[in-house]
Design a protein around this motif. Structure first.
Motif, PDB file in Angstrom:
ATOM      1  N   ARG A   1      -8.986  28.351  74.601  1.00  0.00           N
ATOM      2  CA  ARG A   1      -8.555  27.779  73.324  1.00  0.00           C
ATOM      3  C   ARG A   1      -9.790  27.302  72.584  1.00  0.00           C
ATOM      4  NH1 ARG A   1      -3.506  26.441  72.183  1.00  0.00           N
ATOM      5  NH2 ARG A   1      -4.010  24.431  71.244  1.00  0.00           N
ATOM      6  N   MET A   2      -9.901  27.720  71.323  1.00  0.00           N
ATOM      7  CA  MET A   2     -11.036  27.336  70.492  1.00  0.00           C
ATOM      8  C   MET A   2     -10.531  26.654  69.234  1.00  0.00           C
ATOM      9  SD  MET A   2     -13.866  30.362  70.607  1.00  0.00           S
ATOM     10  CE  MET A   2     -14.986  29.366  69.639  1.00  0.00           C
ATOM     11  N   ARG A   3     -11.259  25.620  68.815  1.00  0.00           N
ATOM     12  CA  ARG A   3     -10.970  24.969  67.547  1.00  0.00           C
ATOM     13  C   ARG A   3     -11.881  25.577  66.486  1.00  0.00           C
ATOM     14  NH1 ARG A   3     -11.091  18.639  67.437  1.00  0.00           N
ATOM     15  NH2 ARG A   3      -9.080  19.012  68.433  1.00  0.00           N
ATOM     16  N   THR A   4     -11.264  26.222  65.502  1.00  0.00           N
ATOM     17  CA  THR A   4     -12.021  26.848  64.418  1.00  0.00           C
ATOM     18  C   THR A   4     -11.804  26.070  63.139  1.00  0.00           C
ATOM     19  OG1 THR A   4     -10.238  28.321  63.729  1.00  0.00           O
ATOM     20  CG2 THR A   4     -11.656  29.092  65.515  1.00  0.00           C
TER      21      THR A   4
ATOM     22  N   ASP B   1     -11.280  27.371  59.978  1.00  0.00           N
ATOM     23  CA  ASP B   1     -10.322  27.897  59.012  1.00  0.00           C
ATOM     24  C   ASP B   1      -8.978  28.268  59.611  1.00  0.00           C
ATOM     25  OD1 ASP B   1     -11.250  30.003  60.447  1.00  0.00           O
ATOM     26  OD2 ASP B   1     -11.766  31.269  58.744  1.00  0.00           O
ATOM     27  N   ARG B   2      -8.879  28.333  60.947  1.00  0.00           N
ATOM     28  CA  ARG B   2      -7.607  28.720  61.563  1.00  0.00           C
ATOM     29  C   ARG B   2      -7.037  27.670  62.495  1.00  0.00           C
ATOM     30  NH1 ARG B   2      -8.185  34.455  64.226  1.00  0.00           N
ATOM     31  NH2 ARG B   2      -5.945  34.143  64.407  1.00  0.00           N
ATOM     32  N   GLY B   3      -7.696  26.509  62.592  1.00  0.00           N
ATOM     33  CA  GLY B   3      -7.222  25.486  63.510  1.00  0.00           C
ATOM     34  C   GLY B   3      -7.528  25.884  64.944  1.00  0.00           C
ATOM     35  N   THR B   4      -6.768  25.365  65.885  1.00  0.00           N
ATOM     36  CA  THR B   4      -6.957  25.675  67.294  1.00  0.00           C
ATOM     37  C   THR B   4      -6.193  26.943  67.639  1.00  0.00           C
ATOM     38  OG1 THR B   4      -7.214  23.339  67.840  1.00  0.00           O
ATOM     39  CG2 THR B   4      -6.684  24.840  69.652  1.00  0.00           C
ATOM     40  N   ILE B   5      -6.891  27.938  68.176  1.00  0.00           N
ATOM     41  CA  ILE B   5      -6.267  29.226  68.477  1.00  0.00           C
ATOM     42  C   ILE B   5      -6.473  29.567  69.950  1.00  0.00           C
ATOM     43  CG2 ILE B   5      -6.593  30.091  66.133  1.00  0.00           C
ATOM     44  CD1 ILE B   5      -8.991  31.688  67.144  1.00  0.00           C
ATOM     45  N   THR B   6      -5.605  30.432  70.460  1.00  0.00           N
ATOM     46  CA  THR B   6      -5.693  30.906  71.838  1.00  0.00           C
ATOM     47  C   THR B   6      -6.183  32.351  71.840  1.00  0.00           C
ATOM     48  OG1 THR B   6      -3.864  29.456  72.521  1.00  0.00           O
ATOM     49  CG2 THR B   6      -4.407  31.320  73.970  1.00  0.00           C
ATOM     50  N   ILE B   7      -7.192  32.644  72.683  1.00  0.00           N
ATOM     51  CA  ILE B   7      -7.767  33.985  72.738  1.00  0.00           C
ATOM     52  C   ILE B   7      -7.647  34.512  74.167  1.00  0.00           C
ATOM     53  CG2 ILE B   7      -9.812  35.394  72.292  1.00  0.00           C
ATOM     54  CD1 ILE B   7     -10.878  33.071  70.586  1.00  0.00           C
ATOM     55  N   PRO B   8      -6.948  35.626  74.396  1.00  0.00           N
ATOM     56  CA  PRO B   8      -6.877  36.204  75.744  1.00  0.00           C
ATOM     57  C   PRO B   8      -8.261  36.644  76.226  1.00  0.00           C
ATOM     58  CG  PRO B   8      -5.204  37.131  74.298  1.00  0.00           C
ATOM     59  CD  PRO B   8      -6.145  36.365  73.421  1.00  0.00           C
ATOM     60  N   LYS B   9      -8.569  36.355  77.483  1.00  0.00           N
ATOM     61  CA  LYS B   9      -9.872  36.765  78.025  1.00  0.00           C
ATOM     62  C   LYS B   9     -10.026  38.288  78.037  1.00  0.00           C
ATOM     63  CE  LYS B   9     -10.831  32.761  80.972  1.00  0.00           C
ATOM     64  NZ  LYS B   9     -11.060  32.295  82.346  1.00  0.00           N
ATOM     65  N   ALA B  10      -8.901  38.984  78.148  1.00  0.00           N
ATOM     66  CA  ALA B  10      -8.971  40.446  78.186  1.00  0.00           C
ATOM     67  C   ALA B  10      -9.515  41.023  76.892  1.00  0.00           C
ATOM     68  CB  ALA B  10      -7.579  41.025  78.481  1.00  0.00           C
ATOM     69  N   ASP B  11      -9.444  40.244  75.784  1.00  0.00           N
ATOM     70  CA  ASP B  11      -9.932  40.726  74.488  1.00  0.00           C
ATOM     71  C   ASP B  11     -11.394  40.364  74.229  1.00  0.00           C
ATOM     72  OD1 ASP B  11      -7.412  41.668  74.069  1.00  0.00           O
ATOM     73  OD2 ASP B  11      -6.765  39.987  72.808  1.00  0.00           O
ATOM     74  N   ILE B  12     -12.011  39.569  75.127  1.00  0.00           N
ATOM     75  CA  ILE B  12     -13.350  39.025  74.883  1.00  0.00           C
ATOM     76  C   ILE B  12     -14.427  39.938  75.470  1.00  0.00           C
ATOM     77  CG2 ILE B  12     -14.892  37.067  75.292  1.00  0.00           C
ATOM     78  CD1 ILE B  12     -12.430  35.289  75.405  1.00  0.00           C
ATOM     79  N   ALA B  13     -15.412  40.268  74.636  1.00  0.00           N
ATOM     80  CA  ALA B  13     -16.554  41.050  75.113  1.00  0.00           C
ATOM     81  C   ALA B  13     -17.681  40.132  75.577  1.00  0.00           C
ATOM     82  CB  ALA B  13     -17.050  41.993  74.018  1.00  0.00           C
TER      83      ALA B  13
END
Length: 351
Positions: free
Chosen positions: A47-50, A52-64
């Protein structure tokens, strides 16, 4: 990939430099970069706090890749980079390095009025208190999806496109014996080509096809019924629920139901059958309509029509209520967002 770090260390860093944190960068496998602050890591996602988009969840499978602490960012002032102190000048002047290409500004999040900016005068403690409330409001707005105006604008046709669609729809009732285009194929072929040209415009043709369902011309409403059914093909960002929303908004099921009343002509049985087929595709519902080859509607077809009418009456009422509740929720969230933009706590005001 190791992304975890101590949340205790994060809190110490934030205390030492109020309102300022080192920005982290997540590079996705599709090449997109997301900048913000890592706040939590789970087994399968982070979970990252950005800004312009607030706090978002990012699947590890999508991360390079993940880069920690590249630049300093003031999260309380609209995400503007904070320039680090200049390094001491070396004894000998350093050779100038080629300028790095300018990084294009990241667009604001969809559906949100511009990049977030806290009002001047807020303390770091106030910003820390209001930020999670803002994130939750933005997240709830995101869940509501696009507004009515945004949905319609996304598929709006230009005047030129509308004119072209209307011109082709005039051929939906083409009859070769009375038409001027002799020698250019059968009437069936001409109508089919016209429908293909209309459908090439995608959902931009939907309002005109919906109107065509109420035409007095038999082949026009038959082709429009087939056309709206063929438009129910999810693609890109458009999901099935988005397509169904557009169909319901233009009251397509009500107009298709009228086709089940068609009687008295040789082709009437095909008009009724195409109306039922389009209703099934558009609504996702089925009343087990038994099509006939009779000019006049059979008893089984009449019973099926009654079943369709009863179901659609309930479904339309349900959809109308859901849309009204969604709009009410959207207005409440927008009101909270307006207070947050003024530096006020909407939850405190409610108490």
């Amino acid at each position: 990939m190791r992304l975890r770090r101590s949340l205790f260390a994060l809190s110490i860093a934030a205390a030492l430099v109020p309102g300022v944190a080192r920005a982290d960068t997540v590079t996705l496998k599709n090449g997109r970069e997301i900048h913000g602050r890592l706040v939590e890591e789970g087994r399968d996602s982070i979970r990252m706090r950005t800004d312009d988009r607030g706090t978002i969840t990012i699947p590890k499978a999508d991360i390079a890749s993940f880069t920690e602490g590249e630049v300093l960012v003031n999260y309380g002032a609209g995400g503007r980079p904070v320039e680090p102190a200049p390094p001491a000048q070396p004894a000998q002047p350093a050779q100038p390095e080629p300028a790095a290409p300018a990084t294009p500004a990241r667009p604001a999040a969809p559906g949100r009025p511009g990049e977030w900016q806290w009002p001047a005068g807020l303390t770091p403690a106030q910003i820390e208190e209001l930020t999670p409330i803002r994130d939750k409001v933005l997240e709830d707005l995101e869940k509501l999806g696009p507004t009515r105006e945004e949905r319609l604008k996304a598929v709006a046709a230009t005047p030129e496109e509308r004119s072209e669609i209307q011109e082709q729809m005039q051929r939906f009732n083409y009859n070769r014996r009375r038409g001027p285009d002799r020698g250019q194929g059968s009437a069936v072929q001409q109508r089919r080509l016209a429908k293909e040209r209309v459908l090439a415009h995608g959902l931009k043709a939907l309002p005109l096809l919906a109107n065509g369902l109420e035409s007095e011309a038999l082949f026009t409403k038959q082709n429009c019924a087939v056309g709206v059914a063929e438009l129910m093909q999810p693609s890109g960002d458009l999901k099935l629920e988005d397509l169904r929303w557009l169909m319901y908004h233009h009251d397509v099921p009500t107009k298709l139901l009228k086709l089940l009343d068609h009687q008295g002509e040789i082709e009437s049985c095909f008009v009724r059958a195409d109306g039922d087929a389009a209703l099934r595709v558009v609504t996702g519902h089925n009343v087990n309509y038994e099509a006939s080859t009779e000019r006049m509607r059979t008893l089984e077809e009449t019973r099926a029509k009654t079943a369709w009418e009863q179901w659609w009456q309930r479904e339309k009422a349900r959809w109308t209520r859901a849309e009204a509740e969604k709009e009410k929720t959207r207005q409440e969230l927008e009101a909270k967002l307006a207070l947050l933009r003024q530096g006020k706590n909407p939850e405190a005001d409610q108490r």
